[in-house]
Design a protein around this motif. Structure first.
Motif, PDB file in Angstrom:
ATOM      1  N   ALA A  50      38.267  47.259 -15.306  1.00 41.99           N
ATOM      2  CA  ALA A  50      37.640  46.551 -14.400  1.00 41.99           C
ATOM      3  C   ALA A  50      37.270  45.413 -15.132  1.00 41.99           C
ATOM      4  O   ALA A  50      36.897  45.448 -16.323  1.00 41.99           O
ATOM      5  CB  ALA A  50      36.887  47.298 -13.386  1.00 41.99           C
ATOM      6  N   PHE A  51      37.057  44.141 -14.841  1.00 41.25           N
ATOM      7  CA  PHE A  51      36.515  42.730 -15.452  1.00 41.25           C
ATOM      8  C   PHE A  51      34.671  42.965 -14.877  1.00 41.25           C
ATOM      9  O   PHE A  51      34.553  42.983 -13.513  1.00 41.25           O
ATOM     10  CB  PHE A  51      37.072  42.172 -15.233  1.00 41.25           C
ATOM     11  CG  PHE A  51      36.165  40.736 -16.260  1.00 41.25           C
ATOM     12  CD1 PHE A  51      36.675  40.645 -17.379  1.00 41.25           C
ATOM     13  CD2 PHE A  51      34.987  39.744 -15.767  1.00 41.25           C
ATOM     14  CE1 PHE A  51      36.411  39.605 -18.563  1.00 41.25           C
ATOM     15  CE2 PHE A  51      34.549  38.897 -16.533  1.00 41.25           C
ATOM     16  CZ  PHE A  51      35.045  39.032 -17.969  1.00 41.25           C
ATOM     17  N   LEU A  52      33.869  43.249 -16.333  1.00 44.06           N
ATOM     18  CA  LEU A  52      32.987  43.754 -15.847  1.00 44.06           C
ATOM     19  C   LEU A  52      31.994  42.626 -16.888  1.00 44.06           C
ATOM     20  O   LEU A  52      31.949  41.952 -17.263  1.00 44.06           O
ATOM     21  CB  LEU A  52      31.942  45.069 -16.145  1.00 44.06           C
ATOM     22  CG  LEU A  52      32.921  45.786 -15.397  1.00 44.06           C
ATOM     23  CD1 LEU A  52      32.626  47.596 -15.834  1.00 44.06           C
ATOM     24  CD2 LEU A  52      33.044  46.773 -14.390  1.00 44.06           C
ATOM     25  N   THR A  53      30.214  42.267 -16.072  1.00 46.47           N
ATOM     26  CA  THR A  53      29.422  41.550 -16.529  1.00 46.47           C
ATOM     27  C   THR A  53      28.253  41.825 -16.512  1.00 46.47           C
ATOM     28  O   THR A  53      28.150  42.515 -15.475  1.00 46.47           O
ATOM     29  CB  THR A  53      29.783  40.082 -15.666  1.00 46.47           C
ATOM     30  OG1 THR A  53      29.362  39.838 -14.698  1.00 46.47           O
ATOM     31  CG2 THR A  53      30.799  38.908 -16.110  1.00 46.47           C
ATOM     32  N   GLY A  54      27.312  41.636 -17.218  1.00 48.96           N
ATOM     33  CA  GLY A  54      26.271  41.861 -17.280  1.00 48.96           C
ATOM     34  C   GLY A  54      26.396  43.940 -17.123  1.00 48.96           C
ATOM     35  O   GLY A  54      26.230  44.536 -17.871  1.00 48.96           O
ATOM     36  N   ASN A  55      25.320  44.388 -15.827  1.00 50.14           N
ATOM     37  CA  ASN A  55      24.994  45.911 -15.677  1.00 50.14           C
ATOM     38  C   ASN A  55      25.833  46.489 -15.302  1.00 50.14           C
ATOM     39  O   ASN A  55      25.571  47.682 -14.127  1.00 50.14           O
ATOM     40  CB  ASN A  55      23.647  46.117 -15.495  1.00 50.14           C
ATOM     41  CG  ASN A  55      22.488  45.899 -16.768  1.00 50.14           C
ATOM     42  OD1 ASN A  55      23.468  45.950 -17.741  1.00 50.14           O
ATOM     43  ND2 ASN A  55      21.823  45.408 -16.391  1.00 50.14           N
ATOM     44  N   GLU A  56      26.898  45.464 -14.344  1.00 46.63           N
ATOM     45  CA  GLU A  56      28.074  46.015 -13.331  1.00 46.63           C
ATOM     46  C   GLU A  56      28.554  47.655 -13.980  1.00 46.63           C
ATOM     47  O   GLU A  56      28.713  47.514 -14.613  1.00 46.63           O
ATOM     48  CB  GLU A  56      29.316  45.338 -12.854  1.00 46.63           C
ATOM     49  CG  GLU A  56      28.851  43.773 -12.726  1.00 46.63           C
ATOM     50  CD  GLU A  56      30.158  42.472 -12.143  1.00 46.63           C
ATOM     51  OE1 GLU A  56      30.397  42.708 -11.004  1.00 46.63           O
ATOM     52  OE2 GLU A  56      31.211  42.585 -13.073  1.00 46.63           O
ATOM     53  N   VAL A  57      28.481  47.947 -12.635  1.00 52.82           N
ATOM     54  CA  VAL A  57      29.326  49.409 -12.725  1.00 52.82           C
ATOM     55  C   VAL A  57      30.557  49.392 -11.890  1.00 52.82           C
ATOM     56  O   VAL A  57      31.078  49.000 -10.645  1.00 52.82           O
ATOM     57  CB  VAL A  57      28.830  49.953 -12.281  1.00 52.82           C
ATOM     58  CG1 VAL A  57      29.082  51.848 -12.517  1.00 52.82           C
ATOM     59  CG2 VAL A  57      27.605  50.706 -12.501  1.00 52.82           C
TER      60      VAL A  57
END
Length: 145
Positions: free
Chosen positions: A50-57
């Motif tokens: 998964a490509f995540l930004t910030g506090n994404e889960v």
């Protein structure tokens, strides 16, 4: 007119090259993960990225079978630290890597068959965004002894 066409062509090539470069980075990270998931472990084959930004889960699901030994491995194209947690379907926490100095892998033996939820995210102290890759492998305990 020729300048506009040339600029458009260059821009188009640039945007076509980006996915190729990103995919190459992901492939390299995946190959590094695979090297850590060597015999006697067998890759489950379930893609977990998964490509995540910030506090994404990111959330992944897996069925884990009684008696098998499992290995979860985390990788990132840019060597970012990735935390992961494993829950049963009732959201009871089974393991949280951030409670154990965020190891890049974890081996465990299943006692009973169960569906699990695996959550993953980037270490907020070291990254604002990036790719999180996880691999799940399994083996029979008799192969390790």
């Amino acid at each position: 007119m020729k300048k506009a066409l040339k600029a458009t062509s260059i821009l188009a090539l640039f945007f076509l090259a980006i996915p190729i470069l990103v995919n190459a980075q992901i492939d390299n990270a995946m190959n590094n993960c695979k090297q850590q998931l060597r015999a006697p472990f067998i890759n489950s084959g379930q893609p977990m990225q998964a490509f995540l930004t910030g506090n994404e889960v990111a959330e992944f699901r897996a069925t884990l079978f009684d008696g098998n030994i499992y290995r979860i491995i985390t990788c990132s194209p840019t060597q970012q630290k990735i935390w992961f947690s494993v829950y049963d379907v009732n959201r009871n926490l089974l393991f949280a890597s951030n409670q154990h100095r965020m190891p890049a892998s974890w081996d465990f033996k299943m006692e009973g068959t169960m569906d699990c939820i695996i959550e993953a995210g980037l270490d907020p102290n070291t990254a604002d965004s990036g790719m999180a890759l996880l691999m799940l492998g399994f083996t029979n305990p008799k192969l390790i002894e």
